[in-house]
Design a protein around this motif. Sequence first.
Motif, mmCIF file in Angstrom:
data_model
loop_
_atom_site.group_PDB
_atom_site.id
_atom_site.type_symbol
_atom_site.label_atom_id
_atom_site.label_comp_id
_atom_site.label_asym_id
_atom_site.label_seq_id
_atom_site.Cartn_x
_atom_site.Cartn_y
_atom_site.Cartn_z
ATOM 1 N N PRO A 131 1.168 -1.129 -0.393
ATOM 2 C CA PRO A 131 -0.108 -0.195 0.127
ATOM 3 C C PRO A 131 0.548 1.355 -0.173
ATOM 4 O O PRO A 131 0.123 2.499 -0.730
ATOM 5 C CB PRO A 131 -0.858 -0.412 0.875
ATOM 6 C CG PRO A 131 -0.369 -1.035 1.991
ATOM 7 C CD PRO A 131 0.773 -1.663 1.249
ATOM 8 N N SER A 132 2.342 1.594 0.733
ATOM 9 C CA SER A 132 2.538 2.562 0.388
ATOM 10 C C SER A 132 4.467 2.536 1.068
ATOM 11 O O SER A 132 4.960 3.360 1.016
ATOM 12 C CB SER A 132 2.701 2.997 2.019
ATOM 13 O OG SER A 132 3.427 2.071 2.750
ATOM 14 N N SER A 133 4.666 1.564 -0.445
ATOM 15 C CA SER A 133 5.415 1.231 -0.866
ATOM 16 C C SER A 133 6.421 2.504 -1.294
ATOM 17 O O SER A 133 7.391 2.977 -1.511
ATOM 18 C CB SER A 133 5.731 -0.146 -1.603
ATOM 19 O OG SER A 133 5.290 -0.918 -0.742
ATOM 20 N N THR A 134 5.827 2.966 -2.481
ATOM 21 C CA THR A 134 6.037 3.839 -3.584
ATOM 22 C C THR A 134 6.357 5.365 -2.376
ATOM 23 O O THR A 134 7.675 5.605 -2.583
ATOM 24 C CB THR A 134 4.996 4.269 -4.100
ATOM 25 O OG1 THR A 134 3.516 4.553 -3.547
ATOM 26 C CG2 THR A 134 5.258 3.461 -5.710
ATOM 27 N N VAL A 135 5.607 5.542 -1.322
ATOM 28 C CA VAL A 135 5.919 7.367 -0.805
ATOM 29 C C VAL A 135 6.578 7.303 0.366
ATOM 30 O O VAL A 135 7.608 7.740 0.457
ATOM 31 C CB VAL A 135 4.149 7.509 0.300
ATOM 32 C CG1 VAL A 135 4.550 6.581 1.382
ATOM 33 C CG2 VAL A 135 4.576 8.815 0.363
ATOM 34 N N ARG A 136 7.634 5.535 0.448
ATOM 35 C CA ARG A 136 8.348 5.567 1.503
ATOM 36 C C ARG A 136 9.182 5.773 1.362
ATOM 37 O O ARG A 136 10.805 5.940 1.518
ATOM 38 C CB ARG A 136 8.559 3.808 1.869
ATOM 39 C CG ARG A 136 6.908 3.956 3.282
ATOM 40 C CD ARG A 136 6.804 2.772 4.189
ATOM 41 N NE ARG A 136 5.580 2.060 4.503
ATOM 42 C CZ ARG A 136 5.662 1.063 5.087
ATOM 43 N NH1 ARG A 136 6.353 0.507 5.952
ATOM 44 N NH2 ARG A 136 3.942 1.032 6.195
ATOM 45 N N LEU A 137 9.132 5.028 -0.461
ATOM 46 C CA LEU A 137 10.976 5.203 -0.812
ATOM 47 C C LEU A 137 10.987 6.681 -1.280
ATOM 48 O O LEU A 137 12.027 6.712 -1.596
ATOM 49 C CB LEU A 137 10.270 4.472 -2.841
ATOM 50 C CG LEU A 137 10.936 3.012 -2.585
ATOM 51 C CD1 LEU A 137 9.785 2.124 -4.189
ATOM 52 C CD2 LEU A 137 12.353 2.638 -2.724
ATOM 53 N N SER A 138 10.145 7.603 -2.101
ATOM 54 C CA SER A 138 10.172 8.582 -1.868
ATOM 55 C C SER A 138 10.636 9.600 -0.609
ATOM 56 O O SER A 138 11.481 10.000 -1.252
ATOM 57 C CB SER A 138 8.438 9.698 -2.078
ATOM 58 O OG SER A 138 8.424 8.312 -3.280
ATOM 59 N N VAL A 139 10.256 9.505 0.457
ATOM 60 C CA VAL A 139 10.736 9.662 1.539
ATOM 61 C C VAL A 139 12.441 9.654 2.051
ATOM 62 O O VAL A 139 13.130 10.111 2.039
ATOM 63 C CB VAL A 139 10.170 9.180 3.072
ATOM 64 C CG1 VAL A 139 10.320 9.774 3.819
ATOM 65 C CG2 VAL A 139 8.400 10.020 2.800
ATOM 66 N N ARG A 140 12.664 8.469 1.584
ATOM 67 C CA ARG A 140 14.005 7.869 1.726
ATOM 68 C C ARG A 140 14.930 8.586 0.883
ATOM 69 O O ARG A 140 16.394 9.380 1.161
ATOM 70 C CB ARG A 140 13.808 6.727 1.763
ATOM 71 C CG ARG A 140 15.144 6.499 2.173
ATOM 72 C CD ARG A 140 16.680 6.209 3.664
ATOM 73 N NE ARG A 140 17.667 5.790 3.693
ATOM 74 C CZ ARG A 140 18.088 5.018 4.241
ATOM 75 N NH1 ARG A 140 16.978 3.855 4.515
ATOM 76 N NH2 ARG A 140 18.863 4.008 4.279
ATOM 77 N N ILE A 141 14.510 8.250 -0.609
ATOM 78 C CA ILE A 141 15.677 8.943 -1.439
ATOM 79 C C ILE A 141 15.308 10.535 -1.518
ATOM 80 O O ILE A 141 16.891 11.518 -1.795
ATOM 81 C CB ILE A 141 14.838 8.788 -2.905
ATOM 82 C CG1 ILE A 141 15.064 7.205 -2.605
ATOM 83 C CG2 ILE A 141 15.880 8.952 -3.953
ATOM 84 C CD1 ILE A 141 14.775 6.596 -4.228
ATOM 85 N N ILE A 142 14.297 11.342 -1.123
ATOM 86 C CA ILE A 142 14.686 12.274 -0.996
ATOM 87 C C ILE A 142 14.993 12.879 0.298
ATOM 88 O O ILE A 142 15.687 14.235 -0.468
ATOM 89 C CB ILE A 142 12.771 13.211 -1.646
ATOM 90 C CG1 ILE A 142 12.305 12.715 -2.687
ATOM 91 C CG2 ILE A 142 13.072 14.891 -0.971
ATOM 92 C CD1 ILE A 142 10.593 13.351 -2.304
ATOM 93 N N GLU A 143 15.014 12.442 1.200
ATOM 94 C CA GLU A 143 15.720 12.396 1.942
ATOM 95 C C GLU A 143 17.452 13.165 1.847
ATOM 96 O O GLU A 143 17.574 13.969 2.249
ATOM 97 C CB GLU A 143 15.305 12.462 3.725
ATOM 98 C CG GLU A 143 14.155 13.317 3.842
ATOM 99 C CD GLU A 143 13.592 12.578 5.883
ATOM 100 O OE1 GLU A 143 13.036 12.831 5.960
ATOM 101 O OE2 GLU A 143 13.638 11.150 6.225
#
Length: 298
Positions: free
Chosen positions: A236-248
Amino acid sequence: MKPASHAHTLRERLKQRDIVVVPGGGSPLEIKLIGRAGFEAAYLSGYATAASRYGVPDIGLVAYGEIENAVLAATRIADVPLIVDCDTGYGDVTNMYRTVQGMERLGVAAIQIEDQAWPKRCGHMDAKIVESREVALRKLRAAIEARLDPDTVIIARTDARGPHGLDEALERCRMFRDAGADVVFVDGPQSLEELEIIGRELAGGPLVANMSESGLTPLLSAAELQELGFAIALFPSSTVRLSVRIIEDFLASLKESGDSRAWVDRMASLSQTNSALDIDAMRAFEARILADVKERPA
C-alpha cells in the motif's frame, strides 16, 4: 461494444486463481506510474494519500473530501482499476451511502472500508479502537445496499487483531462475508503462523494480505501468499516510503555539497519524466489539430 468497466474487470479477475499484485500510492503520479508499469490494479492508500498529498500522518486527519479530491485527480489521468481505501466510510450509515456512491461516480473499481472507530489510524499503529460488531455490520450493509453498480467490489477490513486478538478478527471476517462483502481483509497479523491461520480459516472467498514494509506483518512474496490462500497481495505505501527516503537523502547531500551531479544516474531524465507525464501524446494531439486547422482554415 461498450468496454467493460474497471469494476467488472476487477471482479472477473478475482475469480481466477492467480494472485493479483496491487501496489499503492497517494498521488496521481504514483497511480499513473502503477498503471504504466502494467499492474492489473492500483490502490489509493489512505496512509499514502495523507503523506504524499497532504503531508500528514494517517491518524484520521484526512476524510471524505480529501480522498474524493485525490481519487478525482488520479482517475483523470490513470486508466487502471482503482481500489480506494475509504477508511471507516467517514461516519455512520448515511455517510457510508455518500462515500460508496461518490466513489462509484468517480469510476473506482473497489471500495475498502474498515471497522475502526473515528479518528482511525494506520492499521500497523498501536492503540487502535474498533467499533462493535453491530456497528461494523450495519455500516457494511449500508455500503452494499448503497452500490449503484453491482460489479463494484466491496472490501471489508477488520482491525480487531490488535485490540481483541486474531479469533475476533476471524469472526468479524466471517460475519462480513455472510453479510455480502466481496473480499475480506484481516489487517495487522503478526506472524507467518497467523497468515497461515487466516488463509485456512477464511478459505472460500478472496482475501487481502497487506505487505506494509517494516509494519507488523512479516513480508512474503506474492507467490508465497497465493500458496497460503490470498487473492490480493497489497503493497500500500511502498512508493511513498521510497520517496521519503530518497528525497531526504538527496536533500541532505545537496545541502552539504551544493552539487547534484552524484545523483543524476539515480534520477529519471527530463525526457523520461516528460514521457511518464504523457507529453508525447499531448504534443501529437496538438500537432494533429494545428495541421488540420492549417489545411482547412475557417
